[in-house]
Design a protein around this motif. Structure first.
Motif, PDB file in Angstrom:
ATOM      1  N   ARG A   1       0.937  -1.389   0.064  1.00  0.00           N
ATOM      2  CA  ARG A   1      -0.071  -0.062   0.112  1.00  0.00           C
ATOM      3  C   ARG A   1       1.094   1.337   0.044  1.00  0.00           C
ATOM      4  NH1 ARG A   1      -5.141  -1.412   0.217  1.00  0.00           N
ATOM      5  NH2 ARG A   1      -5.856  -3.396   0.988  1.00  0.00           N
ATOM      6  N   ASP A   2       0.387   2.507  -0.732  1.00  0.00           N
ATOM      7  CA  ASP A   2       0.817   3.611  -0.728  1.00  0.00           C
ATOM      8  C   ASP A   2       0.890   4.571   0.545  1.00  0.00           C
ATOM      9  OD1 ASP A   2      -1.077   4.805  -1.202  1.00  0.00           O
ATOM     10  OD2 ASP A   2      -0.776   5.148  -3.297  1.00  0.00           O
ATOM     11  N   ALA A   3       1.261   5.626   0.670  1.00  0.00           N
ATOM     12  CA  ALA A   3       0.932   6.515   1.970  1.00  0.00           C
ATOM     13  C   ALA A   3      -0.692   6.808   1.926  1.00  0.00           C
ATOM     14  CB  ALA A   3       1.734   7.821   1.339  1.00  0.00           C
ATOM     15  N   THR A   4      -1.315   6.639   1.025  1.00  0.00           N
ATOM     16  CA  THR A   4      -2.831   7.146   1.076  1.00  0.00           C
ATOM     17  C   THR A   4      -3.437   5.585   1.367  1.00  0.00           C
ATOM     18  OG1 THR A   4      -3.286   6.746  -1.428  1.00  0.00           O
ATOM     19  CG2 THR A   4      -2.525   8.999  -0.668  1.00  0.00           C
ATOM     20  N   GLY A   5      -2.755   4.626   1.291  1.00  0.00           N
ATOM     21  CA  GLY A   5      -3.792   3.303   1.661  1.00  0.00           C
ATOM     22  C   GLY A   5      -4.243   2.408   0.439  1.00  0.00           C
ATOM     23  N   ARG A   6      -3.917   3.186  -0.985  1.00  0.00           N
ATOM     24  CA  ARG A   6      -4.120   2.415  -1.813  1.00  0.00           C
ATOM     25  C   ARG A   6      -2.914   1.421  -2.289  1.00  0.00           C
ATOM     26  NH1 ARG A   6      -4.222   6.155  -6.851  1.00  0.00           N
ATOM     27  NH2 ARG A   6      -4.219   4.348  -7.861  1.00  0.00           N
ATOM     28  N   LEU A   7      -3.440   0.228  -2.917  1.00  0.00           N
ATOM     29  CA  LEU A   7      -2.503  -0.576  -3.329  1.00  0.00           C
ATOM     30  C   LEU A   7      -1.518  -0.168  -4.392  1.00  0.00           C
ATOM     31  CD1 LEU A   7      -4.619  -3.967  -3.237  1.00  0.00           C
ATOM     32  CD2 LEU A   7      -2.747  -3.345  -1.959  1.00  0.00           C
ATOM     33  N   GLY A   8      -0.326  -0.539  -4.325  1.00  0.00           N
ATOM     34  CA  GLY A   8       0.575  -0.211  -5.267  1.00  0.00           C
ATOM     35  C   GLY A   8       0.391  -0.678  -6.606  1.00  0.00           C
ATOM     36  N   LEU A   9       1.617  -0.723  -7.234  1.00  0.00           N
ATOM     37  CA  LEU A   9       1.785  -1.486  -8.521  1.00  0.00           C
ATOM     38  C   LEU A   9       1.814  -3.037  -8.355  1.00  0.00           C
ATOM     39  CD1 LEU A   9       3.988   1.094 -10.259  1.00  0.00           C
ATOM     40  CD2 LEU A   9       1.687   0.513 -11.296  1.00  0.00           C
ATOM     41  N   PHE A  10       1.395  -3.787  -9.491  1.00  0.00           N
ATOM     42  CA  PHE A  10       1.294  -5.151  -9.208  1.00  0.00           C
ATOM     43  C   PHE A  10       2.838  -5.541  -9.709  1.00  0.00           C
ATOM     44  CE2 PHE A  10      -3.054  -4.571  -9.327  1.00  0.00           C
ATOM     45  CZ  PHE A  10      -3.612  -5.610  -8.577  1.00  0.00           C
ATOM     46  N   ALA A  11       3.402  -6.870  -9.406  1.00  0.00           N
ATOM     47  CA  ALA A  11       4.657  -7.295  -9.748  1.00  0.00           C
ATOM     48  C   ALA A  11       4.502  -7.707 -11.418  1.00  0.00           C
ATOM     49  CB  ALA A  11       5.055  -8.689  -9.075  1.00  0.00           C
ATOM     50  N   LEU A  12       3.579  -7.761 -11.820  1.00  0.00           N
ATOM     51  CA  LEU A  12       3.279  -8.033 -13.220  1.00  0.00           C
ATOM     52  C   LEU A  12       3.535  -6.616 -14.094  1.00  0.00           C
ATOM     53  CD1 LEU A  12       2.865 -10.470 -15.347  1.00  0.00           C
ATOM     54  CD2 LEU A  12       0.253  -9.608 -15.028  1.00  0.00           C
ATOM     55  N   GLN A  13       3.062  -5.662 -13.412  1.00  0.00           N
ATOM     56  CA  GLN A  13       3.609  -4.479 -14.205  1.00  0.00           C
ATOM     57  C   GLN A  13       4.879  -4.022 -14.114  1.00  0.00           C
ATOM     58  OE1 GLN A  13       0.103  -2.736 -11.867  1.00  0.00           O
ATOM     59  NE2 GLN A  13      -0.294  -1.156 -13.588  1.00  0.00           N
ATOM     60  N   LYS A  14       5.317  -4.299 -13.029  1.00  0.00           N
ATOM     61  CA  LYS A  14       6.779  -3.593 -12.771  1.00  0.00           C
ATOM     62  C   LYS A  14       7.748  -4.578 -13.665  1.00  0.00           C
ATOM     63  CE  LYS A  14       5.962  -2.165  -7.983  1.00  0.00           C
ATOM     64  NZ  LYS A  14       6.259  -2.327  -6.471  1.00  0.00           N
ATOM     65  N   CYS A  15       7.639  -5.860 -13.523  1.00  0.00           N
ATOM     66  CA  CYS A  15       8.383  -6.633 -14.314  1.00  0.00           C
ATOM     67  C   CYS A  15       8.161  -6.748 -15.956  1.00  0.00           C
ATOM     68  CB  CYS A  15       8.241  -8.213 -13.939  1.00  0.00           C
ATOM     69  SG  CYS A  15       8.694  -8.691 -12.345  1.00  0.00           S
ATOM     70  N   THR A  16       7.016  -6.447 -16.248  1.00  0.00           N
ATOM     71  CA  THR A  16       6.539  -6.172 -17.738  1.00  0.00           C
ATOM     72  C   THR A  16       7.278  -4.844 -18.243  1.00  0.00           C
ATOM     73  OG1 THR A  16       4.435  -7.225 -17.667  1.00  0.00           O
ATOM     74  CG2 THR A  16       4.857  -5.644 -19.080  1.00  0.00           C
ATOM     75  N   ALA A  17       7.393  -3.839 -17.455  1.00  0.00           N
ATOM     76  CA  ALA A  17       7.992  -2.418 -17.828  1.00  0.00           C
ATOM     77  C   ALA A  17       9.659  -2.723 -17.824  1.00  0.00           C
ATOM     78  CB  ALA A  17       7.891  -1.538 -16.663  1.00  0.00           C
TER      79      ALA A  17
END
Length: 161
Positions: A101-117
């Motif tokens: 989760r980020d500072a606002t409580g929202r879930l961050g990026l998925f590993a799939l997105q990060k690895c794809t990038a």
């Protein structure tokens, strides 16, 4: 005849005067105000990172993906099972790729997105800024994904050998 009673007294007076001057310099130096560091305000852009993940998932990884396995292999330059194995290994071995989760409580990026990038930037030599349009990652995040991905692969190779 001299007013000084001894060389020791002269030495002591000179030493006291030097100490006084040094203390004054130190005091003035520490009292000078250091200008504050400039404050940079980041502009928040709602990139709809969840939508980016859903699009990626539906296009390539769902039960009925938009694109075929042959298209996946051409675009990612590897087959899908290998890609998924790499993503899972990196996600489990490199804390940066775990979703949190980020500072606002929202879930961050998925590993799939990060690895794809990271993989796409390496495979095609494209700019980090190009990752924003499809994967919904900021340029700085895409750079960090590539850096952490490469670090993760190196660590994995070192521990595997």
């Amino acid at each position: 005849m001299s007013n000084w009673s001894s060389d020791e007294e002269v030495d002591e007076m000179v030493e006291e005067e030097v100490d006084s001057i040094v203390e004054e310099i130190q005091y003035n130096y520490t009292q000078e105000e250091v200008p504050p560091a400039p404050i940079f305000h980041r502009v928040h852009i709602n990139r709809d990172r969840e939508g980016g993940h859903i699009r990626l998932w539906n296009d390539y990884f769902s039960k009925n993906p938009t694109y075929t396995n042959a298209t996946f292999r051409r675009r990612f330059r590897m087959n899908k099972p290998l890609f998924i194995r790499i993503v899972n290994t990196i996600e489990n071995g490199v804390p940066y790729f775990r979703q949190r989760r980020d500072a606002t409580g929202r879930l961050g990026l998925f590993a799939l997105q990060k690895c794809t990038a990271g993989i796409r930037m390496m495979a095609y030599g494209c700019s980090a800024d190009a990752m924003d349009e499809y994967l919904r990652l900021a340029e700085s995040t895409a750079h960090k994904c590539l850096e952490k991905f490469v670090d993760g692969v190196i660590i994995f190779l070192e521990t595997s050998i």
